[in-house]
Each structure stands twice: as C-alpha cells, then as structure tokens.
Design a protein around this motif. Sequence first.
Motif, short mmCIF file in Angstrom:
data_model
loop_
_atom_site.label_atom_id
_atom_site.label_comp_id
_atom_site.label_asym_id
_atom_site.label_seq_id
_atom_site.Cartn_x
_atom_site.Cartn_y
_atom_site.Cartn_z
N TYR A 7 46.18 38.15 75.00
CA TYR A 7 45.10 37.45 74.29
C TYR A 7 44.93 36.03 74.85
O TYR A 7 43.80 35.60 75.12
CB TYR A 7 45.40 37.38 72.78
CG TYR A 7 44.35 36.62 72.01
CD1 TYR A 7 43.13 37.21 71.69
CD2 TYR A 7 44.57 35.31 71.62
CE1 TYR A 7 42.17 36.50 71.00
CE2 TYR A 7 43.61 34.58 70.94
CZ TYR A 7 42.40 35.19 70.62
OH TYR A 7 41.45 34.50 69.94
N ILE A 8 46.02 35.34 75.05
CA ILE A 8 45.97 33.99 75.61
C ILE A 8 45.41 34.02 77.02
O ILE A 8 44.55 33.22 77.40
CB ILE A 8 47.36 33.32 75.57
CG1 ILE A 8 47.77 33.04 74.13
CG2 ILE A 8 47.37 32.03 76.39
CD1 ILE A 8 49.19 32.57 73.97
N ASN A 11 41.61 34.63 76.82
CA ASN A 11 40.75 33.69 76.08
C ASN A 11 41.09 32.22 76.28
O ASN A 11 40.55 31.36 75.58
CB ASN A 11 40.84 34.00 74.58
CG ASN A 11 40.27 35.37 74.27
OD1 ASN A 11 39.12 35.63 74.59
ND2 ASN A 11 41.07 36.23 73.68
N TRP A 12 41.93 31.86 77.23
CA TRP A 12 42.32 30.47 77.40
C TRP A 12 41.15 29.58 77.77
O TRP A 12 41.07 28.43 77.36
CB TRP A 12 43.46 30.32 78.40
CG TRP A 12 43.08 30.57 79.83
CD1 TRP A 12 43.07 31.75 80.49
CD2 TRP A 12 42.64 29.57 80.76
NE1 TRP A 12 42.65 31.59 81.78
CE2 TRP A 12 42.38 30.24 81.98
CE3 TRP A 12 42.43 28.22 80.70
CZ2 TRP A 12 41.92 29.59 83.11
CZ3 TRP A 12 41.97 27.56 81.84
CH2 TRP A 12 41.72 28.25 83.02
N VAL A 14 38.00 29.91 76.79
CA VAL A 14 37.21 29.68 75.57
C VAL A 14 37.88 28.59 74.73
O VAL A 14 37.20 27.67 74.23
CB VAL A 14 37.06 30.99 74.77
CG1 VAL A 14 36.41 30.73 73.43
CG2 VAL A 14 36.29 32.02 75.57
N TRP A 15 39.19 28.67 74.56
CA TRP A 15 39.91 27.67 73.77
C TRP A 15 39.89 26.30 74.44
O TRP A 15 39.77 25.27 73.77
CB TRP A 15 41.36 28.12 73.53
CG TRP A 15 41.41 29.22 72.52
CD1 TRP A 15 41.56 30.56 72.77
CD2 TRP A 15 41.30 29.09 71.12
NE1 TRP A 15 41.54 31.27 71.61
CE2 TRP A 15 41.39 30.38 70.56
CE3 TRP A 15 41.12 28.01 70.27
CZ2 TRP A 15 41.31 30.62 69.21
CZ3 TRP A 15 41.04 28.24 68.91
CH2 TRP A 15 41.13 29.54 68.39
N LEU A 16 39.97 26.30 75.77
CA LEU A 16 39.90 25.05 76.49
C LEU A 16 38.55 24.36 76.29
O LEU A 16 38.49 23.16 75.99
CB LEU A 16 40.15 25.28 77.99
CG LEU A 16 40.09 24.04 78.88
CD1 LEU A 16 41.21 23.08 78.52
CD2 LEU A 16 40.17 24.45 80.34
N ALA A 18 36.48 24.84 73.82
CA ALA A 18 36.39 24.45 72.41
C ALA A 18 37.11 23.12 72.18
O ALA A 18 36.60 22.23 71.48
CB ALA A 18 36.97 25.54 71.52
N ALA A 19 38.27 22.95 72.79
CA ALA A 19 39.03 21.71 72.65
C ALA A 19 38.28 20.54 73.31
O ALA A 19 38.18 19.44 72.74
CB ALA A 19 40.42 21.86 73.25
N THR A 22 35.29 19.56 71.20
CA THR A 22 35.73 18.82 70.02
C THR A 22 36.06 17.38 70.39
O THR A 22 35.64 16.44 69.69
CB THR A 22 36.95 19.49 69.37
OG1 THR A 22 36.60 20.83 69.01
CG2 THR A 22 37.42 18.75 68.15
#
Length: 113
Positions: A7-8, A11-12, A14-16, A18-19, A22
């Motif tokens: 999963y990581i 999707n890393w 996408v999370w990057l 998003a961070a 933000t």
Amino acid sequence: MIRIIQYIDQNWVVWLFAAITTLLGFGYRQLAKRQAEDRKASHALHDGMQALLRDRIIQAYNHYQDKGFCPIYGKENVKRMYDAYHELGGNDVATELKDKLMKMPEEPAEREE
C-alpha cells in the motif's frame, strides 16, 4: 505486513503531494497574514508621517508669522517638508500656509543696530 508495504509502495506519491499541498497552504496563509499586517503598519506609518509633516508646516508658519518674516533657510525647509507632505497625499490647509510663508519677506522690516 506485506499488504502495508505494498500500500505504501503504491500510494507514497499521493501522500507526498497531499503533505506538500498542506504545507504550501499553511505557508500561503501565513504569508498572506503577514502581508496584511505589514500593509496595516505601512499605512499607519504613512498617515503618521503625513500628520507630522503637516504639524511641522503649521508650526513653522505660526513661528515665522509671529516674527513677521521668514529667512531663506526657513522657506527652503518648509518647501522640502511640503513636497514630502504632498507626495504622501496631503493637500489641505498646509498648501495655503506654505504659499503664504513663501510670500513673506526674508528679512525683518526694521533692523536693530
């Protein structure tokens, strides 16, 4: 545990993003807040300087009016103050006072000897 790693791995990105989004949003809000504060402070300094110049022009006029003359250095000083005052947007009674002061004689009518 393998599913978490997969999963990581998938999707890393996408999370990057998003961070990063933000953090950029937070930074933008902080910058906008600081610019608003700076704008307010700048406006206050502008108004304060304009008020001080106006006050000094009025004081100079009153001083030289009482003396009955205005020496050349006084006229030059008032002219410089008025020019700065006018650049800051001032244009009221100080204009009339400056004009009257410029028409005053540069020496007293009678010299004491």
